[in-house]
Design an enzyme around this catalytic site. Sequence first.
Site, mmCIF file in Angstrom:
data_model
loop_
_atom_site.group_PDB
_atom_site.id
_atom_site.type_symbol
_atom_site.label_atom_id
_atom_site.label_comp_id
_atom_site.label_asym_id
_atom_site.label_seq_id
_atom_site.Cartn_x
_atom_site.Cartn_y
_atom_site.Cartn_z
ATOM 1 N N GLU B 58 0.819 -1.215 0.000
ATOM 2 C CA GLU B 58 0.000 0.000 0.000
ATOM 3 C C GLU B 58 0.851 1.263 0.000
ATOM 4 O O GLU B 58 0.538 2.243 -0.683
ATOM 5 C CB GLU B 58 -0.950 0.021 1.207
ATOM 6 C CG GLU B 58 -2.039 -1.040 1.158
ATOM 7 C CD GLU B 58 -1.568 -2.387 1.671
ATOM 8 O OE1 GLU B 58 -0.467 -2.450 2.271
ATOM 9 O OE2 GLU B 58 -2.304 -3.384 1.474
ATOM 10 N N HIS B 128 -10.780 -3.841 10.911
ATOM 11 C CA HIS B 128 -11.474 -3.678 9.623
ATOM 12 C C HIS B 128 -12.724 -2.810 9.746
ATOM 13 O O HIS B 128 -13.528 -2.776 8.829
ATOM 14 C CB HIS B 128 -11.895 -5.046 9.065
ATOM 15 C CG HIS B 128 -10.802 -5.784 8.353
ATOM 16 N ND1 HIS B 128 -9.551 -5.952 8.884
ATOM 17 C CD2 HIS B 128 -10.770 -6.400 7.145
ATOM 18 C CE1 HIS B 128 -8.805 -6.656 8.039
ATOM 19 N NE2 HIS B 128 -9.516 -6.929 6.979
#
Lengths: 311, 321
Positions: B58, B128
């Site tokens: 990322e 998450h």
Amino acid sequence: MRLIREFEEHCLEMAVTGTIVGGIHPYIGQEAVAVGVSAHLRKDDVITSTHRGHGHVLAKGADPKRALAELYGASTGLNRGRGGSMHAADVGLGIYGANGIVGAGAPIAVGAAWAARRQGRDQQVAVAYFGDGALSQGVVLEAFNLAALWSLPVLFVCENNGYAISLPVDRGLAGDPVRRAAGFGLTAAAVDGMDVEAVAEAAGRAVAACRAGRGPHFLECATYRFRGHHTVEHLMGINYRDEAEVASWTARDPLARQRARLAPAVADEVDAEIAALIAEAVAFAGSSPGSDPRDALDYLYAGMVPTRPGA
Amino acid sequence: MPSLSYIAALNQALRDEMARDERVCIFGEDVCLGLTGITKGLAEAHGTGRVVDTPLSEQAFTSLATGAAIAGQRPVVEFQIPSLLYLVFEQIANQAHKFSLMTGGQASVPVTYLVPGSGSRSGMAGQHSDHPYSLLAHVGVKTAVPATPSDAYGLLLSAIREPDPVAVFAPTLLMGTSEEIDGDLDAVPLGSARTHREGTDVTVVAVGHLVPVALQVAADLADEASVEVIDPRTVYPVDWETLGKSISRTGRLVVIDDSNRMCGFGAEIAATAAEEFGLAVPPKRVSRPDGAVIPYALNLDHALLPDALELTEAIRAVLRR
């Protein structure tokens, strides 16, 4: 090299007097790297630089007058006085900026190379400069992987000056940089970073291979910074390097080495030319205006946002 | 009237912008497959040269987008998990966002960060389930949280066309929703709020998936109070003019947003209203608790999220005073 050296000698003085605020990370001693690499770069090639970026920026062709004006915080500076030493940039010359975060420029260079290929500019290369300390940054290793995976025209130039701030490389880096880079699929080599002709020869091969579409390259340049990591070290009286070690490297000064290869008259001519350039830059920067504090947030956005004041 | 789903709206925006502008390209994990649904079919339409599957890197691909943007591309970067923004905070807040000012306006960084599945995913636990739009607003990254499919289309379109970095959050709880579309879809300017329901007694500012919640509560309370519901649509910049007019008129404010309370988006709206909009009574915030970490068990997860009941109580509380 002489330009970078004299530019920085002047900056060191100005950092003491306070004309240059924030201090600088001196490049003195490492000039052969930026100059040797830049000898093969064209205007449209891209570089990303480091916190120790004056050498890279000047070698890529930035105007010394505007570079110095930037360090003076003047509105005529490369970045209109908004970037300073650690962010000096000239995007029109492919200089995507010095960078205040170690290793942060590497993936930006990979992105520039990706865009060049996407846009059909196949001959263009991107050079990412960083130090040995950046080899401990995950994002640099991620950048190696992406460049190798997509076979992008990136030259990663690792200036191994032996210290990550104060941490000696043997206490900060496991394994060997060249083998590490080769492990990612980069074509990797090491070179004497104190010899501008050696750097130029190695960089020339790497840049030509990048332009020919032979994928990313890695060049480790063994070098040394003659001064501290940052000018504040001198003020604080910090010293973590052995005097004999410093002396052994300063004895290999890349400028002295190159001077010995030139006819004395030519060398003198270069010195005189550089002295004039520096004098011109000092006069320009010294007479340049600053910016109005009311404009401190200019350029924050390219598109409009009505920024509210803090009080 | 044709029905448009939230995911299809985002997909359509990408499809239209890629067709309109050759510079638009997509980076992210599993984007060729279209795992989140948003990029489905785009690799087939535009090729894997423009829709690029990245490794799980990322940090590198976020800054790669920065470099590509400076070099003339218009990248869209998709993150599969909202918490990945923490990983790339350096690359967004410290690199892309600062480039324009630091270079004295030499170049800007037109990248769109697309964050589908933001907020609670009901059972996906601590790492998450965050909804970190306030963080980006705080550092000054333009940030949209569309509440309807047509706004999702219009805001994503504007994000891609904007010359600066823009984050677009697609809340999990909206991704299954649809809307009947009457007329053509169009760009929605950043910084323009949408008044979903007019009212005279209290202004409710709601963000993202809490907009439909607020509308339901307003409808349920219709016999008790006239509730105005405004969606700022972008949490940065904020449409202060629309919010200010409404709050000045009603004199009462409740903000409901799915941020943690401390320094969350609701705090800024409440503070500005208190400073500038002539509140008749103190405002109320409905948010996640301070520093919330969403636990796994579903009842615990839901216990920390702002909901209709809390909003109803907050509205009644400001009306009582």
